[in-house]
Scaffold this motif. Structure first.
Motif, PDB file in Angstrom:
ATOM      1  N   UNK A   1       0.844  -1.186   0.000  1.00  0.00           N
ATOM      2  CA  UNK A   1       0.000   0.000   0.000  1.00  0.00           C
ATOM      3  C   UNK A   1       0.882   1.239   0.000  1.00  0.00           C
ATOM      4  N   UNK A   2       0.470   2.257  -0.776  1.00  0.00           N
ATOM      5  CA  UNK A   2       1.201   3.521  -0.834  1.00  0.00           C
ATOM      6  C   UNK A   2       0.583   4.541   0.116  1.00  0.00           C
ATOM      7  N   UNK A   3       1.443   5.438   0.616  1.00  0.00           N
ATOM      8  CA  UNK A   3       0.998   6.486   1.526  1.00  0.00           C
ATOM      9  C   UNK A   3       1.731   7.786   1.212  1.00  0.00           C
ATOM     10  N   UNK A   4       1.062   8.900   1.408  1.00  0.00           N
ATOM     11  CA  UNK A   4       1.754  10.166   1.566  1.00  0.00           C
ATOM     12  C   UNK A   4       2.043  10.332   3.056  1.00  0.00           C
ATOM     13  N   UNK A   5       2.890  11.298   3.406  1.00  0.00           N
ATOM     14  CA  UNK A   5       3.108  11.542   4.829  1.00  0.00           C
ATOM     15  C   UNK A   5       1.854  12.100   5.489  1.00  0.00           C
ATOM     16  N   UNK A   6       1.019  12.764   4.700  1.00  0.00           N
ATOM     17  CA  UNK A   6      -0.271  13.211   5.242  1.00  0.00           C
ATOM     18  C   UNK A   6      -1.148  12.012   5.586  1.00  0.00           C
ATOM     19  N   UNK A   7      -1.114  10.981   4.738  1.00  0.00           N
ATOM     20  CA  UNK A   7      -1.845   9.742   5.054  1.00  0.00           C
ATOM     21  C   UNK A   7      -1.329   9.137   6.360  1.00  0.00           C
ATOM     22  N   UNK A   8      -0.003   9.088   6.493  1.00  0.00           N
ATOM     23  CA  UNK A   8       0.573   8.527   7.717  1.00  0.00           C
ATOM     24  C   UNK A   8       0.195   9.364   8.928  1.00  0.00           C
ATOM     25  N   UNK A   9       0.137  10.668   8.756  1.00  0.00           N
ATOM     26  CA  UNK A   9      -0.275  11.547   9.847  1.00  0.00           C
ATOM     27  C   UNK A   9      -1.649  11.146  10.369  1.00  0.00           C
ATOM     28  N   UNK A  10      -2.574  10.892   9.460  1.00  0.00           N
ATOM     29  CA  UNK A  10      -3.932  10.498   9.861  1.00  0.00           C
ATOM     30  C   UNK A  10      -3.935   9.129  10.549  1.00  0.00           C
ATOM     31  N   UNK A  11      -3.170   8.195  10.009  1.00  0.00           N
ATOM     32  CA  UNK A  11      -3.135   6.841  10.587  1.00  0.00           C
ATOM     33  C   UNK A  11      -2.615   6.889  12.015  1.00  0.00           C
ATOM     34  N   UNK A  12      -1.503   7.599  12.216  1.00  0.00           N
ATOM     35  CA  UNK A  12      -0.896   7.616  13.549  1.00  0.00           C
ATOM     36  C   UNK A  12      -1.652   8.513  14.521  1.00  0.00           C
ATOM     37  N   UNK A  13      -2.332   9.519  14.020  1.00  0.00           N
ATOM     38  CA  UNK A  13      -3.191  10.323  14.888  1.00  0.00           C
ATOM     39  C   UNK A  13      -4.283   9.449  15.485  1.00  0.00           C
ATOM     40  N   UNK A  14      -4.862   8.587  14.673  1.00  0.00           N
ATOM     41  CA  UNK A  14      -5.895   7.667  15.160  1.00  0.00           C
ATOM     42  C   UNK A  14      -5.304   6.592  16.067  1.00  0.00           C
ATOM     43  N   UNK A  15      -4.152   6.060  15.690  1.00  0.00           N
ATOM     44  CA  UNK A  15      -3.547   4.970  16.452  1.00  0.00           C
ATOM     45  C   UNK A  15      -3.088   5.439  17.827  1.00  0.00           C
ATOM     46  N   UNK A  16      -2.462   6.599  17.897  1.00  0.00           N
ATOM     47  CA  UNK A  16      -1.914   7.102  19.147  1.00  0.00           C
ATOM     48  C   UNK A  16      -2.917   7.944  19.941  1.00  0.00           C
ATOM     49  N   UNK A  17      -4.053   8.213  19.301  1.00  0.00           N
ATOM     50  CA  UNK A  17      -5.091   9.028  19.949  1.00  0.00           C
ATOM     51  C   UNK A  17      -4.550  10.395  20.363  1.00  0.00           C
ATOM     52  N   UNK A  18      -3.656  10.908  19.559  1.00  0.00           N
ATOM     53  CA  UNK A  18      -3.132  12.265  19.743  1.00  0.00           C
ATOM     54  C   UNK A  18      -2.706  12.778  18.377  1.00  0.00           C
ATOM     55  N   UNK A  19      -2.710  14.058  18.187  1.00  0.00           N
ATOM     56  CA  UNK A  19      -2.406  14.625  16.878  1.00  0.00           C
ATOM     57  C   UNK A  19      -0.944  14.379  16.514  1.00  0.00           C
ATOM     58  N   UNK A  20      -0.744  13.800  15.346  1.00  0.00           N
ATOM     59  CA  UNK A  20       0.594  13.590  14.789  1.00  0.00           C
ATOM     60  C   UNK A  20       0.629  14.344  13.463  1.00  0.00           C
ATOM     61  N   UNK A  21       0.986  15.611  13.488  1.00  0.00           N
ATOM     62  CA  UNK A  21       0.867  16.428  12.278  1.00  0.00           C
ATOM     63  C   UNK A  21       1.944  16.122  11.250  1.00  0.00           C
ATOM     64  N   UNK A  22       1.660  16.471  10.005  1.00  0.00           N
ATOM     65  CA  UNK A  22       2.659  16.461   8.942  1.00  0.00           C
ATOM     66  C   UNK A  22       2.984  17.906   8.610  1.00  0.00           C
ATOM     67  N   UNK A  23       4.218  18.311   8.871  1.00  0.00           N
ATOM     68  CA  UNK A  23       4.686  19.645   8.530  1.00  0.00           C
ATOM     69  C   UNK A  23       5.501  19.534   7.256  1.00  0.00           C
ATOM     70  N   UNK A  24       4.964  20.055   6.158  1.00  0.00           N
ATOM     71  CA  UNK A  24       5.618  19.962   4.856  1.00  0.00           C
ATOM     72  C   UNK A  24       6.649  21.083   4.749  1.00  0.00           C
ATOM     73  N   UNK A  25       7.881  20.770   5.081  1.00  0.00           N
ATOM     74  CA  UNK A  25       8.942  21.766   5.093  1.00  0.00           C
ATOM     75  C   UNK A  25       9.441  22.082   3.683  1.00  0.00           C
ATOM     76  N   UNK A  26      10.076  23.231   3.548  1.00  0.00           N
ATOM     77  CA  UNK A  26      10.919  23.481   2.388  1.00  0.00           C
ATOM     78  C   UNK A  26      12.253  22.778   2.627  1.00  0.00           C
ATOM     79  N   UNK A  27      13.043  22.667   1.578  1.00  0.00           N
ATOM     80  CA  UNK A  27      14.353  22.032   1.735  1.00  0.00           C
ATOM     81  C   UNK A  27      15.213  22.830   2.712  1.00  0.00           C
ATOM     82  N   UNK A  28      15.177  24.149   2.600  1.00  0.00           N
ATOM     83  CA  UNK A  28      15.962  24.992   3.517  1.00  0.00           C
ATOM     84  C   UNK A  28      15.509  24.795   4.956  1.00  0.00           C
ATOM     85  N   UNK A  29      14.213  24.711   5.165  1.00  0.00           N
ATOM     86  CA  UNK A  29      13.695  24.476   6.520  1.00  0.00           C
ATOM     87  C   UNK A  29      14.117  23.112   7.045  1.00  0.00           C
ATOM     88  N   UNK A  30      14.171  22.133   6.154  1.00  0.00           N
ATOM     89  CA  UNK A  30      14.560  20.784   6.573  1.00  0.00           C
ATOM     90  C   UNK A  30      16.012  20.753   7.041  1.00  0.00           C
TER      91      UNK A  30
END
Length: 276
Positions: free
Chosen positions: A193-222
């Motif tokens: 199965x394929x995922x974006x990191x936003x998809x993973x954010x939703x999966x782990x938010x539900x699994x951990x019962x706490x918000x697991x956000x996806x922050x889409x950084x720029x390369x410089x920010x990374x």
């Protein structure tokens, strides 16, 4: 005789477990033999990723070598070449090399370029080969979510089908028990199965019962955010390019090879979390 490197690590250990349970004679190669778990019908010998008499001796009598990549290091490529040279001197016939999905000289992920150079070196030295190219490990994303409670990366909306290490080890063990069937082949290992990191954010938010956000950084920010961990430039480059390779689509796609070899689909993130 089957030789296995990386036996003090996770993949090598799991492969050894599979093969010893099937009564295969093994030669387990380790820099620190005292840390190798006991396996029936297995001989443990000291060997490092160097072309030394000790490494050649450890490889002598091995027909098929499962070669896990050395630890990430500025000289890792040279270490790979030295091990391959030693294997040639020792008379190894077939190398099953644990490579990387989309290994290419122009890959975005910087370390994937060295995987390709290692593959090319194996071919150039006349070995039969099987290149097992696995995608990023699912455990990596699980650890990010459970330890840091966020995904912070320049991955955009790129997709990835992560593979779990248990599936990798099962495939490698299957190949090693019938290596002639995979002679001079490339095996691509992805999850089912394929995922974006936003998809993973939703999966782990539900699994951990706490918000697991996806922050889409720029390369410089990374690059800036990773300065929190002291490292060398090549390490920062590899960390950031892990995600820019996803953004560029180089880790997308679902391979049929796990299903073809094991007769079952590869594990998904959801399935992995259910069994934790």
């Amino acid at each position: 005789m089957i030789g296995i490197t990386g036996v003090t690590g996770h993949i090598g250990n799991l492969v050894a477990q599979h093969l010893t349970s099937q009564d295969f004679p093994l030669r387990l190669l380790a820099r620190s033999p005292q840390w190798v778990a006991h396996f029936p019908k297995a001989t443990v010998m000291q060997a490092s990723y160097e072309n030394t008499p000790a490494t050649v001796q450890a490889l002598t009598g091995v027909e098929t070598l499962f070669m896990v990549s050395a630890k990430e290091h500025p000289q890792r490529l040279q270490q790979h070449f030295a091990m391959i040279d030693a294997a040639k001197q020792a008379g190894v016939k077939h190398i099953v090399y644990l490579s990387f999905y989309h290994a290419a000289l122009d890959a975005t992920f910087t370390l994937a370029r060295d995987y390709k150079r290692t593959e090319d070196y194996i071919i150039a030295h006349g070995f039969d080969y099987t290149f097992v190219r696995d995608n990023f490990y699912g455990e990596f994303f699980v650890d990010l979510a459970t330890q840091y409670h966020e995904f912070r990366a320049p991955a955009g909306n790129g997709k990835i089908a992560p593979i779990f290490q248990a599936d990798v080890a099962a495939v490698v063990a299957k190949i090693l028990t019938n290596v002639s069937a995979y002679r001079n082949q490339i095996v691509n290992l992805t999850g089912s199965k394929e995922y974006t990191l936003a998809d993973m954010s939703n999966i782990f938010t539900n699994y951990l019962n706490t918000t697991v956000p996806y922050i889409d950084e720029t390369v410089a920010e990374a690059y800036q955010s990773r300065q929190a961990w002291p490292a060398e430039q090549w390490e920062y480059d590899s960390w950031v390019s892990t995600y820019t390779s996803i953004a560029n689509g180089e880790n997308a796609g679902i391979s049929p090879d796990v299903q073809r070899i094991l007769g079952r689909p590869a594990m998904t993130i959801e399935a992995y979390l259910q069994q934790r």
